[in-house]
Design a protein around this motif. Structure first.
Motif, mmCIF file in Angstrom:
data_model
loop_
_atom_site.group_PDB
_atom_site.id
_atom_site.type_symbol
_atom_site.label_atom_id
_atom_site.label_comp_id
_atom_site.label_asym_id
_atom_site.label_seq_id
_atom_site.Cartn_x
_atom_site.Cartn_y
_atom_site.Cartn_z
ATOM 1 N N VAL A 1 0.841 -1.203 0.000
ATOM 2 C CA VAL A 1 0.000 0.000 0.000
ATOM 3 C C VAL A 1 0.873 1.249 0.000
ATOM 4 C CG1 VAL A 1 -1.626 1.348 1.398
ATOM 5 C CG2 VAL A 1 -2.049 -1.083 0.996
ATOM 6 N N VAL A 2 1.941 1.240 0.804
ATOM 7 C CA VAL A 2 2.857 2.389 0.831
ATOM 8 C C VAL A 2 3.481 2.593 -0.547
ATOM 9 C CG1 VAL A 2 5.054 3.240 1.763
ATOM 10 C CG2 VAL A 2 3.329 2.269 3.298
ATOM 11 N N LEU A 3 3.915 1.509 -1.195
ATOM 12 C CA LEU A 3 4.513 1.628 -2.522
ATOM 13 C C LEU A 3 3.502 2.131 -3.549
ATOM 14 C CD1 LEU A 3 6.678 -1.622 -2.521
ATOM 15 C CD2 LEU A 3 7.485 0.735 -2.289
ATOM 16 N N VAL A 4 2.258 1.705 -3.422
ATOM 17 C CA VAL A 4 1.205 2.198 -4.321
ATOM 18 C C VAL A 4 0.979 3.688 -4.081
ATOM 19 C CG1 VAL A 4 -1.286 2.082 -4.787
ATOM 20 C CG2 VAL A 4 0.052 -0.024 -4.673
ATOM 21 N N GLU A 5 0.880 4.083 -2.801
ATOM 22 C CA GLU A 5 0.650 5.492 -2.469
ATOM 23 C C GLU A 5 1.788 6.371 -2.975
ATOM 24 O OE1 GLU A 5 0.088 5.361 1.764
ATOM 25 O OE2 GLU A 5 -2.029 4.799 1.574
ATOM 26 N N GLN A 6 3.010 5.861 -2.958
ATOM 27 C CA GLN A 6 4.172 6.621 -3.437
ATOM 28 C C GLN A 6 4.284 6.584 -4.965
ATOM 29 O OE1 GLN A 6 7.538 4.864 -1.431
ATOM 30 N NE2 GLN A 6 7.091 5.915 0.485
ATOM 31 N N LYS A 7 3.337 5.896 -5.593
ATOM 32 C CA LYS A 7 3.337 5.744 -7.053
ATOM 33 C C LYS A 7 4.578 5.021 -7.557
ATOM 34 C CE LYS A 7 -0.495 8.086 -7.452
ATOM 35 N NZ LYS A 7 -1.710 7.361 -7.246
ATOM 36 N N ALA A 8 5.154 4.178 -6.697
ATOM 37 C CA ALA A 8 6.324 3.405 -7.088
ATOM 38 C C ALA A 8 5.915 2.166 -7.880
ATOM 39 C CB ALA A 8 7.122 2.993 -5.858
ATOM 40 N N ILE A 9 4.713 1.677 -7.616
ATOM 41 C CA ILE A 9 4.216 0.514 -8.341
ATOM 42 C C ILE A 9 2.739 0.713 -8.682
ATOM 43 C CG2 ILE A 9 5.817 -1.135 -7.283
ATOM 44 C CD1 ILE A 9 3.505 -2.054 -5.477
ATOM 45 N N ARG A 10 2.300 -0.077 -9.635
ATOM 46 C CA ARG A 10 0.871 -0.169 -9.959
ATOM 47 C C ARG A 10 0.528 -1.649 -9.911
ATOM 48 N NH1 ARG A 10 0.370 2.056 -15.157
ATOM 49 N NH2 ARG A 10 0.647 0.010 -16.050
ATOM 50 N N VAL A 11 -0.516 -1.991 -9.181
ATOM 51 C CA VAL A 11 -0.889 -3.391 -9.000
ATOM 52 C C VAL A 11 -2.085 -3.706 -9.877
ATOM 53 C CG1 VAL A 11 -1.685 -5.119 -7.338
ATOM 54 C CG2 VAL A 11 -0.056 -3.363 -6.623
ATOM 55 N N GLY A 12 -2.044 -4.866 -10.500
ATOM 56 C CA GLY A 12 -3.180 -5.314 -11.287
ATOM 57 C C GLY A 12 -3.470 -6.772 -11.001
ATOM 58 N N PHE A 13 -4.733 -7.114 -10.987
ATOM 59 C CA PHE A 13 -5.162 -8.494 -10.807
ATOM 60 C C PHE A 13 -5.814 -8.915 -12.102
ATOM 61 C CE2 PHE A 13 -8.599 -11.484 -9.889
ATOM 62 C CZ PHE A 13 -7.896 -12.498 -9.275
ATOM 63 N N SER A 14 -5.288 -9.941 -12.725
ATOM 64 C CA SER A 14 -5.807 -10.394 -14.006
ATOM 65 C C SER A 14 -6.078 -11.882 -13.919
ATOM 66 C CB SER A 14 -4.780 -10.107 -15.106
ATOM 67 O OG SER A 14 -5.237 -10.578 -16.337
ATOM 68 N N CYS A 15 -7.254 -12.291 -14.347
ATOM 69 C CA CYS A 15 -7.624 -13.701 -14.267
ATOM 70 C C CYS A 15 -8.327 -14.107 -15.550
ATOM 71 C CB CYS A 15 -8.541 -13.910 -13.074
ATOM 72 S SG CYS A 15 -9.098 -15.608 -12.921
ATOM 73 N N THR A 16 -7.857 -15.163 -16.168
ATOM 74 C CA THR A 16 -8.504 -15.725 -17.349
ATOM 75 C C THR A 16 -8.917 -17.147 -17.022
ATOM 76 O OG1 THR A 16 -7.137 -14.379 -18.809
ATOM 77 C CG2 THR A 16 -8.232 -16.278 -19.794
ATOM 78 N N VAL A 17 -10.178 -17.459 -17.226
ATOM 79 C CA VAL A 17 -10.697 -18.797 -16.952
ATOM 80 C C VAL A 17 -11.149 -19.421 -18.264
ATOM 81 C CG1 VAL A 17 -12.436 -20.149 -15.736
ATOM 82 C CG2 VAL A 17 -11.472 -18.113 -14.661
ATOM 83 N N GLU A 18 -10.565 -20.556 -18.597
ATOM 84 C CA GLU A 18 -10.952 -21.334 -19.776
ATOM 85 C C GLU A 18 -11.048 -22.784 -19.343
ATOM 86 O OE1 GLU A 18 -8.155 -20.881 -22.910
ATOM 87 O OE2 GLU A 18 -8.679 -18.821 -23.314
#
Length: 129
Positions: A70-87
């Motif tokens: 959360v601290v890294l996100v707030e500092q704009k050091a990282i961007r987190v993404g959750f990606s899920c593909t179901v087949e």
């Protein structure tokens, strides 16, 4: 779960040491022509007998690291993404429990769910030759 670096200085190996988690896939900015660094923790969905258990296995280690992330996100050091593909024929749905949704919200994670039907088998018939 993927973490993409927004800063040139993001080093996947250093990031791994800081958060205490090691990725299944990573690259530095510039490797393979990449515009951003990539640090990805992934699970092969189709190999999981229970998709919900696979999701828990993937996200549980991140829950303990959430305050740091959360601290890294707030500092704009990282961007987190959750990606899920179901087949998969056996996995008709994906349920994200409130705790998982809260974690993704705390991390300001963009959520991308892609549900695809399993391929339809060819109808039985005689060979053309």
């Amino acid at each position: 779960m993927r973490v993409r670096g927004l800063l040139k200085a993001l080093d996947p190996e250093r990031f791994s040491k800081v958060v205490g988690l090691w990725p299944t896939r990573a690259r530095r900015k510039g490797e393979e022509g990449a515009e951003t660094a990539l640090w990805a923790l992934e699970t092969p969905w189709l190999e999981a007998p229970d998709p919900r258990a696979a999701l828990r296995t993937l996200l549980e280690p991140l829950k303990a690291k959430a305050p740091l992330l959360v601290v890294l996100v707030e500092q704009k050091a990282i961007r987190v993404g959750f990606s899920c593909t179901v087949e998969a024929a056996g996995a008709a749905s994906l349920e994200l429990d409130p705790d998982t949704l809260a974690l993704l919200a705390r991390l300001e994670a963009a959520v991308r769910l892609e549900l695809r039907p399993s391929p339809v088998p060819d109808p039985p018939g005689r060979p053309l030759n």
